[in-house]
Design a protein around this motif. Structure first.
Motif, mmCIF file in Angstrom:
data_model
loop_
_atom_site.group_PDB
_atom_site.id
_atom_site.type_symbol
_atom_site.label_atom_id
_atom_site.label_comp_id
_atom_site.label_asym_id
_atom_site.label_seq_id
_atom_site.Cartn_x
_atom_site.Cartn_y
_atom_site.Cartn_z
ATOM 1 N N ASN A 4 -38.619 -3.399 -26.093
ATOM 2 C CA ASN A 4 -40.087 -3.510 -26.153
ATOM 3 C C ASN A 4 -40.528 -2.695 -25.112
ATOM 4 O OD1 ASN A 4 -42.436 -4.818 -25.575
ATOM 5 N ND2 ASN A 4 -41.475 -6.787 -25.288
ATOM 6 N N LEU A 7 -41.880 -3.384 -21.620
ATOM 7 C CA LEU A 7 -40.831 -3.704 -20.607
ATOM 8 C C LEU A 7 -40.206 -2.425 -20.065
ATOM 9 C CD1 LEU A 7 -39.208 -6.981 -21.993
ATOM 10 C CD2 LEU A 7 -41.288 -6.727 -20.552
ATOM 11 N N CYS A 19 -42.546 -7.451 -16.392
ATOM 12 C CA CYS A 19 -41.050 -7.815 -16.724
ATOM 13 C C CYS A 19 -41.031 -9.054 -15.816
ATOM 14 C CB CYS A 19 -40.144 -6.726 -15.969
ATOM 15 S SG CYS A 19 -39.975 -5.020 -16.757
ATOM 16 N N ARG A 22 -42.557 -11.889 -18.234
ATOM 17 C CA ARG A 22 -41.627 -12.000 -19.292
ATOM 18 C C ARG A 22 -40.606 -12.771 -18.666
ATOM 19 N NH1 ARG A 22 -41.348 -13.675 -24.291
ATOM 20 N NH2 ARG A 22 -39.786 -12.878 -25.649
ATOM 21 N N LYS A 23 -39.895 -12.304 -18.167
ATOM 22 C CA LYS A 23 -38.629 -13.243 -17.684
ATOM 23 C C LYS A 23 -38.860 -14.794 -17.160
ATOM 24 C CE LYS A 23 -34.912 -13.305 -14.175
ATOM 25 N NZ LYS A 23 -35.366 -14.646 -13.801
ATOM 26 N N SER A 140 -36.206 -13.031 -30.025
ATOM 27 C CA SER A 140 -37.077 -12.141 -29.266
ATOM 28 C C SER A 140 -36.667 -12.212 -27.666
ATOM 29 C CB SER A 140 -38.550 -12.265 -29.551
ATOM 30 O OG SER A 140 -38.896 -13.374 -29.283
ATOM 31 N N ASP A 144 -35.165 -9.261 -25.685
ATOM 32 C CA ASP A 144 -36.065 -8.884 -24.421
ATOM 33 C C ASP A 144 -35.370 -9.213 -23.242
ATOM 34 O OD1 ASP A 144 -38.089 -8.109 -25.942
ATOM 35 O OD2 ASP A 144 -39.355 -9.860 -25.631
ATOM 36 N N TYR A 145 -34.597 -10.269 -23.167
ATOM 37 C CA TYR A 145 -33.791 -10.451 -21.821
ATOM 38 C C TYR A 145 -32.509 -9.429 -21.584
ATOM 39 C CZ TYR A 145 -31.921 -13.338 -18.215
ATOM 40 O OH TYR A 145 -31.455 -13.820 -17.004
ATOM 41 N N GLN A 147 -32.676 -6.387 -22.427
ATOM 42 C CA GLN A 147 -33.547 -5.273 -21.929
ATOM 43 C C GLN A 147 -33.835 -5.420 -20.469
ATOM 44 O OE1 GLN A 147 -36.926 -4.113 -24.300
ATOM 45 N NE2 GLN A 147 -37.400 -2.643 -22.846
ATOM 46 N N LEU A 148 -34.208 -6.536 -20.081
ATOM 47 C CA LEU A 148 -34.393 -6.830 -18.803
ATOM 48 C C LEU A 148 -33.241 -6.727 -17.878
ATOM 49 C CD1 LEU A 148 -37.013 -9.737 -19.248
ATOM 50 C CD2 LEU A 148 -37.573 -7.548 -18.424
#
Length: 224
Positions: A4, A7, A19, A22-23, A140, A144-145, A147-148
């Motif tokens: 993403n 992020l 970030c 999104r978290k 998703s 994304d998590y 990646q976070l």
């Protein structure tokens, strides 16, 4: 793995706000999945009490026998209870559990076709469709998590903590100045016993306008 671009790490911790938002969204989504999974488990238990078993979930219990026996009922109950358990674990860092929950909803939909096309209008099929739609964002959210977790600042994404880590030798002088001013304050010592020269308000004599001497006429004439 999908990345993403929103992020991606930015200089001077500019990615922290995006970030963190999104978290927070992912955490709220996981909490909604947990509430949904509890509701779904209750519905499955009611269906089981009426003899309506889901073909996707009843495959393993059917290995113990097609009749309502204690072993296959226990296996079916364990599968139903695992749904909210997976959602609860998914509220933490193990987001793979919400993917498993999404896959389970898809299996419920696919399992309705095992008995023929006439079974696609059944109540379990509607539950599976609703569950698949609700849990679809799990894909998703999981990506994304992940990646976070690899992004600098996880999990707090707090600028104050980052500034403290970037400047470990910084010492604020505000606290020293505050305590220094406090130590220089002087206080008036109030005597424990009142001084005899001080007259209490209750015993003080009042002064009225009648007690003030009036200026006589002679003094007025002199002034003229």
């Amino acid at each position: 793995m999908r990345i993403n671009e929103k992020l991606i790490e930015q200089p001077k911790h500019a990615h922290y706000l995006v970030c963190l938002n999104r978290k927070t969204e992912i955490d709220r989504f996981c909490h909604k999945l947990f509430i949904f999974s509890i509701t779904e488990a209750v519905i499955f238990l009611v269906m089981m009490s009426f003899g309506l078993w889901l073909s996707a979930l009843s495959w393993i219990p059917s290995l113990c026998g097609k009749e309502f026996t204690m072993p296959n009922i226990a296996a079916y109950l364990i599968e139903i209870i695992l749904l909210p358990v997976l959602a609860l674990i998914g509220c933490g860092k193990n987001k793979i559990c919400i993917l498993i929950l999404f896959a389970t909803q898809c299996l419920v939909v696919i399992g309705c076709f095992f008995g023929g096309l006439k079974t696609i209008n059944t109540f379990p099929f509607a539950i599976g469709i609703i569950g698949a739609i609700i849990t679809y964002p799990s894909i998703s959210a999981y990506l994304d998590y992940q990646q976070l977790m690899q992004t600098e600042g996880f999990p707090q994404f707090n600028n104050f903590l980052a500034d403290a880590e970037d400047n470990p030798e910084f010492v604020s002088s505000y606290g020293k100045e505050y305590y220094k001013k406090g130590s220089e304050k002087t206080f008036i010592n109030i005597p424990e016993k009142p001084s005899p020269d001080i007259q209490h308000i209750s015993k003080a004599e009042s002064v009225y306008m009648d007690d003030i001497p009036l200026i006589n006429d002679n003094s007025e004439n002199n002034l003229q």
